[in-house]
Write an enzyme that holds these catalytic residues in place. Structure first.
Site, short mmCIF file in Angstrom:
data_model
loop_
_atom_site.label_atom_id
_atom_site.label_comp_id
_atom_site.label_asym_id
_atom_site.label_seq_id
_atom_site.Cartn_x
_atom_site.Cartn_y
_atom_site.Cartn_z
N SER A 41 0.86 -1.18 0.00
CA SER A 41 0.00 0.00 0.00
C SER A 41 0.89 1.24 0.00
O SER A 41 2.02 1.21 0.51
CB SER A 41 -0.94 0.01 1.21
N VAL A 43 0.97 4.22 1.61
CA VAL A 43 1.41 4.80 2.89
C VAL A 43 2.38 3.84 3.59
O VAL A 43 3.41 4.26 4.11
CB VAL A 43 0.22 5.15 3.80
N CYS A 44 2.05 2.56 3.58
CA CYS A 44 2.93 1.57 4.23
C CYS A 44 4.29 1.51 3.54
O CYS A 44 5.32 1.42 4.20
CB CYS A 44 2.28 0.20 4.22
N SER A 45 4.28 1.58 2.22
CA SER A 45 5.54 1.56 1.47
C SER A 45 6.40 2.75 1.86
O SER A 45 7.61 2.61 2.10
CB SER A 45 5.26 1.59 -0.03
N MET A 48 7.73 2.29 5.60
CA MET A 48 8.83 1.33 5.73
C MET A 48 10.10 1.87 5.07
O MET A 48 11.20 1.67 5.58
CB MET A 48 8.43 -0.02 5.14
#
Length: 153
Positions: A41, A43-45, A48
């Site tokens: 996703s 935002v998650c990318s 991280m």
């Protein structure tokens, strides 16, 4: 969601398809847990990737970071390789969300982890926790501040 001065629940999760990590093995070091909804996703990318760039700062505080989501160990492997991540992503896949539930950050409605951060001290106590809106990258400022506060104790 678990709060400051709570003993961090222990867990053992897959870090690679054939290796597991147990939280209690990191006693004596500070630990950052970054629960997030899903690999791939946007935002998650971004989140991280940011933590990957922050690794040298986390190391200054003798801190290990682990990303945790309900994605499978194989999904984590592909995601980690595609993003050139240099810290473990832990799979809370089976039983789905068990670790996230222990920390009070499992989203039953969506079937995934909420976006939440925990800083755990060398004695295994939660020093700081933060629940972020799902669509917002919480950044690293809160983590660094919590680690700095540990350093001044």
């Amino acid at each position: 969601m678990l709060q400051k001065n709570t003993v961090a629940p222990d867990f053992t999760l897959f870090a690679t398809p054939d290796q597991k990590i147990t939280l209690s093995e990191f006693r004596g070091r500070n630990v950052i847990l970054a629960f997030y909804p899903a690999d791939w996703s946007p935002v998650c990318s971004d989140q991280m990737a940011l933590y990957n760039e922050m690794l040298k700062y986390f190391k200054k505080y003798d801190a290990e970071i682990f990303g945790i989501s309900v994605d499978s160990k194989w999904c984590h492997l592909a995601f980690s390789q595609s993003r050139s991540l240099h810290f473990p992503l832990l799979s809370d896949f089976e039983a789905k969300g068990e670790t996230a539930r222990k920390y009070g950050v499992y989203n039953n409605e969506e079937g995934e982890c909420n976006r939440a951060l925990f800083v755990i001290n060398k004695d295994g106590l939660i020093e700081w926790s933060y629940l972020s809106p799902t669509a917002i990258n919480p950044g690293a400022d809160g983590i660094l501040e919590a680690l700095e506060n540990l350093n001044t104790k």
